[in-house]
Design a protein around this motif. Structure first.
Motif, short mmCIF file in Angstrom:
data_model
loop_
_atom_site.label_atom_id
_atom_site.label_comp_id
_atom_site.label_asym_id
_atom_site.label_seq_id
_atom_site.Cartn_x
_atom_site.Cartn_y
_atom_site.Cartn_z
N ASP A 142 0.79 -1.14 -0.14
CA ASP A 142 -0.07 0.07 -0.15
C ASP A 142 0.82 1.20 -0.02
OD1 ASP A 142 -2.48 -1.62 0.24
OD2 ASP A 142 -2.21 -1.71 2.20
N GLN A 143 2.01 0.99 0.28
CA GLN A 143 2.79 2.15 0.67
C GLN A 143 4.22 1.72 1.07
OE1 GLN A 143 1.48 5.02 3.52
NE2 GLN A 143 3.65 6.01 3.86
N GLY A 144 5.26 2.48 0.46
CA GLY A 144 6.77 1.96 0.70
C GLY A 144 7.54 1.56 -0.62
N GLU A 145 8.61 1.17 -0.26
CA GLU A 145 9.63 0.62 -1.68
C GLU A 145 10.35 -0.60 -1.34
OE1 GLU A 145 12.04 4.26 -1.91
OE2 GLU A 145 10.90 4.82 -3.73
N ILE A 146 10.35 -1.29 -2.43
CA ILE A 146 11.23 -2.52 -2.27
C ILE A 146 12.07 -2.72 -3.39
CG2 ILE A 146 11.05 -5.01 -2.74
CD1 ILE A 146 8.14 -5.02 -1.86
N ILE A 147 13.50 -2.39 -3.05
CA ILE A 147 14.46 -1.99 -4.14
C ILE A 147 15.29 -3.16 -4.27
CG2 ILE A 147 16.35 -0.40 -4.52
CD1 ILE A 147 14.89 1.23 -2.31
N TYR A 148 15.45 -3.99 -5.41
CA TYR A 148 16.54 -4.69 -5.75
C TYR A 148 17.64 -4.35 -6.43
CZ TYR A 148 13.26 -8.44 -4.74
OH TYR A 148 12.28 -9.43 -4.04
N ASP A 149 18.94 -4.36 -5.74
CA ASP A 149 20.18 -3.85 -6.37
C ASP A 149 19.95 -2.54 -6.88
OD1 ASP A 149 21.66 -6.18 -5.52
OD2 ASP A 149 21.42 -7.13 -7.50
N GLY A 150 19.22 -1.56 -6.40
CA GLY A 150 19.05 -0.28 -6.86
C GLY A 150 17.75 -0.09 -7.52
N GLU A 151 17.15 -1.10 -8.04
CA GLU A 151 15.89 -0.83 -8.96
C GLU A 151 14.59 -1.20 -7.90
OE1 GLU A 151 15.84 -2.70 -13.04
OE2 GLU A 151 17.39 -3.91 -11.98
N ARG A 152 13.69 -0.35 -8.24
CA ARG A 152 12.59 -0.13 -7.28
C ARG A 152 11.63 -1.14 -8.09
NH1 ARG A 152 15.00 4.36 -6.36
NH2 ARG A 152 14.65 5.34 -4.16
#
Length: 256
Positions: A54-64
């Motif tokens: 619903d909110q926030g970020e998940i970042i894989y090796d700098g990619e959102r």
């Protein structure tokens, strides 16, 4: 590396994840622990892209993750390995066929190449010679090793393990723990493990976050977890008879 920033997720008006921020380090076994209902499974499914936060970020090796187009998300899934709680092997496939399945699905390798890669992985998890066995013909511990081999055969950057020791005896669980840590270190994988098994925490908990009611209330490692005075963590750690005895012994040692 996998970064989580201010992650929120709820269902039907009930907030399950309440602003989680965490970093899972590459080349380490990163553990998420907590009691049932703390939000571990929802957190894992968000990281896998099965739930949309619903909110926030998940970042894989700098990619959102939320900024990736459909093609890039498919590529990312190919960079992930998943070890399921109950192994989830294909009953109609041999050990060899189970391990080769991701190679057949996601690569253009010829069968000879797939066999070579599969045999190499099976050797690393001590299953040499079981290629033609069916899942029903091997033990639960061996099934879990096959599942681990299948999860890493495609050389993923990220490995997710959901209660990998569920249903295993302590000796076999330790073997699985050590294999997970071995492949993590050797291949420099970012490994995330959901667990409630304190033996696993002590064996391979290189980084640990403790969830309670959808929030991180403690983080550290297996060397620090016995030293914390966080009541939620100590209640969880010493919930088993074995670790209650450890605590009593520690307290007696301090008293003397």
């Amino acid at each position: 590396m996998l970064e989580i920033k201010e992650l929120h997720k709820g269902f039907s008006g009930e907030e399950i994840l309440k602003g989680i921020t965490a970093t899972f380090e590459q080349g380490k076994t990163n553990m998420i622990i907590g009691a049932s209902g703390s939000g571990k499974s929802v957190f894992l499914k968000c990281m896998l892209g099965l739930f949309t936060p619903d909110q926030g970020e998940i970042i894989y090796d700098g990619e959102r993750l939320n900024e990736m187009d459909e093609d890039r998300q498919k590529e990312l899934r190919m960079e992930m390995g998943m070890l399921f709680q109950h192994s989830a092997l294909f009953d109609s496939m041999t050990v060899e066929e189970n391990v080769m399945f991701p190679l057949r699905m996601f690569t253009k390798m010829r069968k000879k190449e797939r066999l070579e890669v599969a045999n190499d992985i099976l050797e690393k998890v001590d299953l040499t010679g079981l290629n033609q066995k069916m899942p029903s013909e091997i033990s639960g511990g061996q099934q879990k090793r096959v599942a681990l081999a299948r999860a890493v055969v495609n050389r993923p950057k990220f490995l997710f393990c959901d209660e990998p020791n569920s249903g295993l005896d302590p000796k076999t669980a330790t073997i699985i723990d050590n294999l997970i840590q071995k492949v993590t270190h050797e291949s420099n994988i970012t490994t995330v493990i959901i667990s409630h098994d304190m033996n696993s925490v002590l064996e391979i908990g290189e980084t640990i976050i403790f969830l309670k009611d959808g929030k991180i209330v403690w983080n550290g490692n297996n060397k620090k977890i016995f030293k914390t005075d966080n009541e939620a963590v100590t209640d969880f750690v010493y919930s088993s008879e074995l670790f209650r005895k450890v605590r009593i012994a520690q307290n007696e040692g301090i008293a003397t």
